[in-house]
Write an enzyme that holds these catalytic residues in place. Sequence first.
Site, short mmCIF file in Angstrom:
data_model
loop_
_atom_site.label_atom_id
_atom_site.label_comp_id
_atom_site.label_asym_id
_atom_site.label_seq_id
_atom_site.Cartn_x
_atom_site.Cartn_y
_atom_site.Cartn_z
N ASP A 107 0.82 -1.21 0.00
CA ASP A 107 0.00 0.00 0.00
C ASP A 107 0.85 1.26 0.00
O ASP A 107 2.08 1.20 0.16
CB ASP A 107 -0.95 -0.01 1.22
CG ASP A 107 -0.25 -0.44 2.51
OD1 ASP A 107 0.98 -0.29 2.61
OD2 ASP A 107 -0.94 -0.95 3.40
N ASN B 116 -6.71 -3.54 14.44
CA ASN B 116 -8.12 -3.85 14.16
C ASN B 116 -8.26 -5.03 13.19
O ASN B 116 -9.34 -5.27 12.66
CB ASN B 116 -8.82 -2.62 13.58
CG ASN B 116 -8.20 -2.16 12.26
OD1 ASN B 116 -7.28 -2.80 11.75
ND2 ASN B 116 -8.70 -1.07 11.71
N HIS C 218 -6.69 -5.35 10.28
CA HIS C 218 -6.57 -5.03 8.85
C HIS C 218 -5.34 -5.68 8.22
O HIS C 218 -4.39 -6.04 8.90
CB HIS C 218 -6.62 -3.50 8.61
CG HIS C 218 -5.37 -2.74 8.92
ND1 HIS C 218 -5.34 -1.37 8.97
CD2 HIS C 218 -4.09 -3.14 9.18
CE1 HIS C 218 -4.11 -0.97 9.24
NE2 HIS C 218 -3.34 -2.01 9.38
N GLU D 143 -9.43 -2.23 5.68
CA GLU D 143 -9.95 -2.03 7.02
C GLU D 143 -11.18 -2.92 7.24
O GLU D 143 -11.77 -3.43 6.27
CB GLU D 143 -10.32 -0.55 7.21
CG GLU D 143 -9.16 0.42 6.96
CD GLU D 143 -8.09 0.43 8.06
OE1 GLU D 143 -8.06 -0.51 8.89
OE2 GLU D 143 -7.29 1.37 8.09
P1 PGA Z 1 2.75 -1.88 12.62
O1 PGA Z 1 1.61 -1.74 11.52
O2 PGA Z 1 3.68 -2.93 12.15
O3 PGA Z 1 3.40 -0.54 12.67
O4 PGA Z 1 2.07 -2.23 13.90
C1 PGA Z 1 1.02 -2.91 11.03
C2 PGA Z 1 -0.24 -2.57 10.30
O5 PGA Z 1 -0.93 -1.62 10.68
O6 PGA Z 1 -0.56 -3.27 9.35
#
Ligand code: PGA
Length: 257
Positions: free
Chosen positions: A78, A147, A149, A154
């Site tokens: 992304d 969450n 995702h 999301e």
């Molecule tokens: P993080 O992000 O590794 O910084 O926790 C992971 C994500 O939100 O997919």
Amino acid sequence: MTVPDLSRRVKPAVQVASSTDEFARLASDVVTRQLGARPDSALAFPTGATPLPLYAELARRCAESALSFSQVHSFNLDEYVGLDPEHRASYHAYMLEHFFSKVDIDIARVQLPNGLASDLDGECARYERAIASVGGLDLAVVGLGVNGHLGFNEPGTAFDVRTHVTFLAPETIDHNVRYFGDRARVPRQAITMGIATIFDARRVLLLASGEAKAAAVRAALEGPVSIDVPASVLQAHPHVSAVLDRAASALLERLVR
Ligand code: PGA
């Protein structure tokens, strides 16, 4: 084009690391095995805090000539919409700083979504075509949101969606404030590979570390398969492995004892 067959359930191979070094080693072993089998693999890569130990270990192996990315096709999961690739918090900048500048990857084989494209939907279609043109993803390395995702898919995102423009969930904006200093500066939109794009990868490596991910890990790997927890779709994928640290695995009841 795969619409995930949710009637199928496959037990993911879960490995729990007791240290950051072990986490990096276990995750890197999956990538190393993939490149051993196919040096010109198409890989999907995540950003965030979780994969940093992986990138450092892959860079170390590359420096020791134990591994080469010279033939790899790389696609990021992304990128934010409207953020200059030169911006420190862009995923272009992140990948360059933590990975691409540290390994022997051919930049001509590196792709990230262009969040500055004037035609964002056209850019999403181009990204899908680029992935298809190299034969699809061999291995998608993915992180996990608090969450549940995957990429910026999301909760509530349909499982059959491919690369698309999306809005960040409020909890994702909160999670990413640390990179922007101020909530108002966090972009509200991103281009993300869709769940179907990720699901079409021949293998998926899920990474999660830290206590804050424990509930999401449990929901993703042991909870009901539901669009409310995007990563739960991985329970229907035939080749998923997960590398977790102890804290992230703490709430698993069936897969880890
Ligand atoms: P993080 O992000 O590794 O910084 O926790 C992971 C994500 O939100 O997919």
